[in-house]
Design a protein around this motif. Sequence first.
Motif, PDB file in Angstrom:
ATOM      1  N   UNK A 298      21.017  11.855  58.912  1.00  0.00           N
ATOM      2  CA  UNK A 298      22.017  11.680  57.788  1.00  0.00           C
ATOM      3  C   UNK A 298      22.006   9.958  57.467  1.00  0.00           C
ATOM      4  N   UNK A 299      21.037   9.211  58.187  1.00  0.00           N
ATOM      5  CA  UNK A 299      21.050   7.725  58.029  1.00  0.00           C
ATOM      6  C   UNK A 299      20.150   7.534  56.652  1.00  0.00           C
ATOM      7  N   UNK A 300      20.361   6.947  55.581  1.00  0.00           N
ATOM      8  CA  UNK A 300      19.704   6.779  54.624  1.00  0.00           C
ATOM      9  C   UNK A 300      19.091   5.483  54.739  1.00  0.00           C
ATOM     10  N   UNK A 301      17.624   5.339  54.301  1.00  0.00           N
ATOM     11  CA  UNK A 301      17.227   4.030  54.365  1.00  0.00           C
ATOM     12  C   UNK A 301      15.976   4.095  53.368  1.00  0.00           C
ATOM     13  N   UNK A 302      15.395   3.105  52.921  1.00  0.00           N
ATOM     14  CA  UNK A 302      14.243   2.978  52.274  1.00  0.00           C
ATOM     15  C   UNK A 302      13.013   2.278  53.087  1.00  0.00           C
ATOM     16  N   UNK A 303      11.795   2.702  52.891  1.00  0.00           N
ATOM     17  CA  UNK A 303      10.617   2.035  53.629  1.00  0.00           C
ATOM     18  C   UNK A 303      10.092   0.861  52.930  1.00  0.00           C
TER      19      UNK A 303
ATOM     20  N   UNK B 201      19.006   4.250  64.600  1.00  0.00           N
ATOM     21  CA  UNK B 201      18.553   2.873  64.395  1.00  0.00           C
ATOM     22  C   UNK B 201      17.603   2.340  65.321  1.00  0.00           C
ATOM     23  N   UNK B 202      18.188   2.669  66.604  1.00  0.00           N
ATOM     24  CA  UNK B 202      17.146   2.290  67.692  1.00  0.00           C
ATOM     25  C   UNK B 202      15.627   2.938  67.384  1.00  0.00           C
ATOM     26  N   UNK B 203      15.607   4.083  67.131  1.00  0.00           N
ATOM     27  CA  UNK B 203      14.203   4.974  67.143  1.00  0.00           C
ATOM     28  C   UNK B 203      13.823   4.302  65.635  1.00  0.00           C
ATOM     29  N   UNK B 204      14.285   3.909  64.764  1.00  0.00           N
ATOM     30  CA  UNK B 204      13.823   3.706  63.497  1.00  0.00           C
ATOM     31  C   UNK B 204      13.198   2.178  63.625  1.00  0.00           C
TER      32      UNK B 204
ATOM     33  N   UNK C 102       9.097  -2.418  58.301  1.00  0.00           N
ATOM     34  CA  UNK C 102      10.310  -2.613  57.620  1.00  0.00           C
ATOM     35  C   UNK C 102      10.723  -1.601  57.010  1.00  0.00           C
ATOM     36  N   UNK C 103      12.068  -1.392  57.094  1.00  0.00           N
ATOM     37  CA  UNK C 103      13.146  -0.383  56.251  1.00  0.00           C
ATOM     38  C   UNK C 103      14.237  -0.884  56.120  1.00  0.00           C
ATOM     39  N   UNK C 104      14.801  -0.816  54.902  1.00  0.00           N
ATOM     40  CA  UNK C 104      16.091  -1.279  54.582  1.00  0.00           C
ATOM     41  C   UNK C 104      17.062  -0.162  54.628  1.00  0.00           C
ATOM     42  N   UNK C 105      18.156  -0.553  55.440  1.00  0.00           N
ATOM     43  CA  UNK C 105      19.227   0.544  55.544  1.00  0.00           C
ATOM     44  C   UNK C 105      20.319   0.618  54.587  1.00  0.00           C
ATOM     45  N   UNK C 106      20.539   1.563  54.211  1.00  0.00           N
ATOM     46  CA  UNK C 106      21.689   1.891  53.232  1.00  0.00           C
ATOM     47  C   UNK C 106      23.005   2.614  53.786  1.00  0.00           C
TER      48      UNK C 106
END
Length: 277
Positions: free
Chosen positions: A8-13, A38-41, A19-23
């Motif tokens: 349920x955490x939305x992000x863009x590669x 977030x830690x895993x990502x 790199x990922x942008x967290x939304x």
Amino acid sequence: MQAARNAELEFRDIKPEIGAEILADKETLLSGVHAETLRDLLEQKGVLVLPQVHFTDEEQVQFTNTLGKLAQENLGADVYKVTLDQEQTATADYLKGSFYWHFDGAMNPVPIRASILTSKVTSPEGGNTEFANTYAAYEALPEERKQQIADLRAVYAATATQMCHTPEPSYEEFMRWRALGRVELPLVWKHASGRKSLVIGNYAVNVLGMDPLDGIELLVYLRDWATQERFHYSHTWSVGDTVIWDNTGTLHRAMPYPLDCGRMLHRTKLQGEEPLR
């Protein structure tokens, strides 16, 4: 960039290998509800960008503690001002070494887990922070290179970082830097997870057991390999941006900018969780 969801955490590669942008909004980030995700990502992508969340220092400390345990600075502060303004930061001269590829806490028995920067004042030109994923870089190395470096160790010293920007120091200056110490570390970090990452950067002085020039050649090759475009991300700062990077598998450096422009970022750190082995 395509948006994705992870628990349920939305992000863009940003790139396939870094790199990922967290939304997510500030309130959600501060709640800690996505901390494990977030830690895993962070381990997967190396760098997480939180665009213009505008954390105050207190909020940045709160957010840092959702991800792990805050690591205080040498003088006991929670937040460190990253600036070349000596009136703001007594160690501003030491920060000149940050213009070259490195990871934080190389001299510590347990390097810090992650660094978190929030932009307060941007530079009118330059001043990007660049990152390189040393997990992905190791995994993509040719097999013969992996075999070559599997058991090699190198000397790492703070002296090397300072000689990048002052290659002809006085003897007294050199001895002050040398007093900061040196360590011997493997070129390959064998993590508890089973993954491996490269241990390189401007702290490295020489590779043990190799001719000095051959050792430098190897270090230059590994740095050049790890910082190639596929593993590389350059962040252009806007005021209020927060960027997190996995210090155990990511190199970083600041790009040149006018030294008197007042550029200011505030840093917090996560305590290290495993020794470099």
